[in-house]
Scaffold this motif. Structure first.
Motif, PDB file in Angstrom:
ATOM      1  N   TYR A 120      10.713  21.313  14.342  1.00 25.22           N
ATOM      2  CA  TYR A 120       9.311  21.567  14.046  1.00 25.22           C
ATOM      3  C   TYR A 120       8.946  23.023  13.830  1.00 25.22           C
ATOM      4  N   TYR A 121       9.798  23.945  14.237  1.00 26.69           N
ATOM      5  CA  TYR A 121       9.413  25.345  14.065  1.00 26.69           C
ATOM      6  C   TYR A 121      10.384  26.119  13.194  1.00 26.69           C
ATOM      7  N   ILE A 122      11.481  25.517  12.831  1.00 25.05           N
ATOM      8  CA  ILE A 122      12.419  26.155  11.920  1.00 25.05           C
ATOM      9  C   ILE A 122      12.428  25.416  10.584  1.00 25.05           C
ATOM     10  N   ILE A 123      12.339  24.088  10.610  1.00 23.13           N
ATOM     11  CA  ILE A 123      12.435  23.305   9.378  1.00 23.13           C
ATOM     12  C   ILE A 123      11.055  22.825   8.926  1.00 23.13           C
ATOM     13  N   ARG A 124      10.402  22.001   9.728  1.00 24.67           N
ATOM     14  CA  ARG A 124       9.103  21.421   9.330  1.00 24.67           C
ATOM     15  C   ARG A 124       7.968  22.217   9.975  1.00 24.67           C
ATOM     16  N   ILE A 125       7.708  23.389   9.472  1.00 19.21           N
ATOM     17  CA  ILE A 125       6.790  24.285  10.162  1.00 19.21           C
ATOM     18  C   ILE A 125       5.335  23.812  10.130  1.00 19.21           C
ATOM     19  N   ARG A 126       4.931  23.090   9.116  1.00 19.75           N
ATOM     20  CA  ARG A 126       3.557  22.554   9.099  1.00 19.75           C
ATOM     21  C   ARG A 126       3.374  21.561  10.242  1.00 19.75           C
ATOM     22  N   GLY A 127       4.346  20.667  10.399  1.00 22.06           N
ATOM     23  CA  GLY A 127       4.272  19.683  11.473  1.00 22.06           C
ATOM     24  C   GLY A 127       4.280  20.336  12.846  1.00 22.06           C
ATOM     25  N   GLY A 128       5.059  21.398  12.974  1.00 14.95           N
ATOM     26  CA  GLY A 128       5.122  22.107  14.255  1.00 14.95           C
ATOM     27  C   GLY A 128       3.802  22.755  14.621  1.00 14.95           C
ATOM     28  N   LEU A 129       3.176  23.384  13.648  1.00 13.48           N
ATOM     29  CA  LEU A 129       1.874  23.994  13.921  1.00 13.48           C
ATOM     30  C   LEU A 129       0.821  22.928  14.225  1.00 13.48           C
ATOM     31  N   GLY A 130       0.913  21.805  13.518  1.00  9.59           N
ATOM     32  CA  GLY A 130      -0.010  20.702  13.797  1.00  9.59           C
ATOM     33  C   GLY A 130       0.191  20.134  15.192  1.00  9.59           C
ATOM     34  N   ALA A 131       1.450  19.984  15.603  1.00 10.87           N
ATOM     35  CA  ALA A 131       1.748  19.476  16.946  1.00 10.87           C
ATOM     36  C   ALA A 131       1.274  20.458  18.013  1.00 10.87           C
ATOM     37  N   ALA A 132       1.461  21.752  17.773  1.00 11.89           N
ATOM     38  CA  ALA A 132       1.009  22.765  18.732  1.00 11.89           C
ATOM     39  C   ALA A 132      -0.512  22.685  18.914  1.00 11.89           C
ATOM     40  N   CYS A 133      -1.240  22.551  17.817  1.00 13.15           N
ATOM     41  CA  CYS A 133      -2.695  22.423  17.904  1.00 13.15           C
ATOM     42  C   CYS A 133      -3.095  21.140  18.626  1.00 13.15           C
ATOM     43  N   PHE A 134      -2.418  20.047  18.319  1.00  9.91           N
ATOM     44  CA  PHE A 134      -2.766  18.757  18.914  1.00  9.91           C
ATOM     45  C   PHE A 134      -2.563  18.774  20.426  1.00  9.91           C
ATOM     46  N   ILE A 135      -1.387  19.195  20.861  1.00  8.05           N
ATOM     47  CA  ILE A 135      -1.086  19.176  22.302  1.00  8.05           C
ATOM     48  C   ILE A 135      -1.965  20.172  23.047  1.00  8.05           C
ATOM     49  N   THR A 136      -2.211  21.336  22.456  1.00 12.25           N
ATOM     50  CA  THR A 136      -3.117  22.300  23.086  1.00 12.25           C
ATOM     51  C   THR A 136      -4.501  21.688  23.233  1.00 12.25           C
ATOM     52  N   GLY A 137      -4.980  21.043  22.188  1.00  6.84           N
ATOM     53  CA  GLY A 137      -6.280  20.380  22.251  1.00  6.84           C
ATOM     54  C   GLY A 137      -6.318  19.279  23.289  1.00  6.84           C
ATOM     55  N   PHE A 138      -5.256  18.501  23.371  1.00  7.08           N
ATOM     56  CA  PHE A 138      -5.192  17.412  24.347  1.00  7.08           C
ATOM     57  C   PHE A 138      -5.254  17.964  25.766  1.00  7.08           C
ATOM     58  N   PHE A 139      -4.488  19.029  26.056  1.00  6.87           N
ATOM     59  CA  PHE A 139      -4.518  19.636  27.389  1.00  6.87           C
ATOM     60  C   PHE A 139      -5.902  20.201  27.707  1.00  6.87           C
ATOM     61  N   LEU A 140      -6.546  20.796  26.718  1.00 12.12           N
ATOM     62  CA  LEU A 140      -7.885  21.339  26.943  1.00 12.12           C
ATOM     63  C   LEU A 140      -8.905  20.241  27.187  1.00 12.12           C
ATOM     64  N   LEU A 141      -8.758  19.108  26.521  1.00 16.31           N
ATOM     65  CA  LEU A 141      -9.673  17.982  26.750  1.00 16.31           C
ATOM     66  C   LEU A 141      -9.562  17.429  28.167  1.00 16.31           C
ATOM     67  N   LEU A 142      -8.403  17.583  28.781  1.00 15.98           N
ATOM     68  CA  LEU A 142      -8.200  17.076  30.136  1.00 15.98           C
ATOM     69  C   LEU A 142      -8.818  17.970  31.205  1.00 15.98           C
ATOM     70  N   LYS A 143      -9.165  19.182  30.849  1.00 16.06           N
ATOM     71  CA  LYS A 143      -9.761  20.119  31.807  1.00 16.06           C
ATOM     72  C   LYS A 143     -11.248  19.838  31.967  1.00 16.06           C
ATOM     73  N   ASP A 144     -11.772  20.223  33.121  1.00 17.39           N
ATOM     74  CA  ASP A 144     -13.205  20.100  33.363  1.00 17.39           C
ATOM     75  C   ASP A 144     -13.933  21.257  32.700  1.00 17.39           C
ATOM     76  N   GLY A 145     -15.079  20.973  32.196  1.00 15.22           N
ATOM     77  CA  GLY A 145     -15.899  22.022  31.598  1.00 15.22           C
ATOM     78  C   GLY A 145     -16.132  21.771  30.118  1.00 15.22           C
ATOM     79  N   LEU A 146     -17.356  21.999  29.716  1.00 15.94           N
ATOM     80  CA  LEU A 146     -17.759  21.745  28.337  1.00 15.94           C
ATOM     81  C   LEU A 146     -17.026  22.662  27.361  1.00 15.94           C
ATOM     82  N   ILE A 147     -16.823  23.914  27.722  1.00 13.77           N
ATOM     83  CA  ILE A 147     -16.164  24.852  26.808  1.00 13.77           C
ATOM     84  C   ILE A 147     -14.715  24.429  26.571  1.00 13.77           C
ATOM     85  N   PHE A 148     -14.012  24.042  27.647  1.00 14.47           N
ATOM     86  CA  PHE A 148     -12.633  23.575  27.482  1.00 14.47           C
ATOM     87  C   PHE A 148     -12.582  22.364  26.555  1.00 14.47           C
TER      88      PHE A 148
END
Length: 173
Positions: free
Chosen positions: A106-134
């Motif tokens: 995902y970060y050497i060959i399919r770089i678009r997919g890797g960046l998309g996965a990084a955004c998705f998982i980061t967003g998912f972890f932030l959604l699990l946190k308490d607080g409106l800003i997170f």
């Protein structure tokens, strides 16, 4: 990460699949083709800042490395008695293999997919946190994952977001 940076700097990596396709996208950076808009915008920003293509690939590798560290490090916390958690219970023997496979794919060959996965998982972890800003930032990251690579974000939604949502709804009733 050091290996990837040195390898990219010292050796010819043009043999990698999709190398020239991503180079063309990076150099042209035109919105409106069949590429996702956030990836093209990311390329355009770095291209306009004077970043060269191989430097762009190193930046993507660094993002991927930080993303994987973010996913793995929560499992390496210390127990309340001061001892580390059992690595066997975490499937520690498979972690290096999975990390290498994900990083290479995902970060050497399919770089678009890797960046998309990084955004998705980061967003998912932030959604699990308490607080409106997170949660607002988490939602923005989730949406941006679709704008980096639609199909990667769609698959992660099916295999991560939907099961989590179903478990959450089931436990709330």
């Amino acid at each position: 990460l050091i290996f990837v940076v040195l390898y990219t700097a010292l050796f010819d990596i043009s043999f990698l699949p999709d190398y020239y396709s991503y180079e063309r996208i990076f150099l042209e950076s035109e919105i409106g083709g069949d590429w996702e808009i956030a990836f093209v915008a990311f390329c355009a920003i770095l291209n306009n800042l004077g970043v060269e293509y191989n430097q762009f690939r190193v930046i993507v590798s660094i993002i991927g490395f930080l993303f994987l560290v973010r996913i793995i490090t929560p499992g390496l916390k210390v127990n309340s008695d001061g001892r580390g958690k059992s690595f066997i219970s975490l499937g520690w023997l498979l972690v290096p293999l999975i990390v290498v496979m994900i990083f290479l794919e995902y970060y050497i060959i399919r770089i678009r997919g890797g960046l998309g996965a990084a955004c998705f998982i980061t967003g998912f972890f932030l959604l699990l946190k308490d607080g409106l800003i997170f949660r607002a930032c988490g939602f923005i990251f989730l949406v941006s994952s679709f704008l980096f690579h639609f199909y990667t974000a769609l698959m992660l939604s099916v295999f991560i977001l939907m099961p989590y949502s179903l478990c959450y709804l089931h436990n709330s009733f």
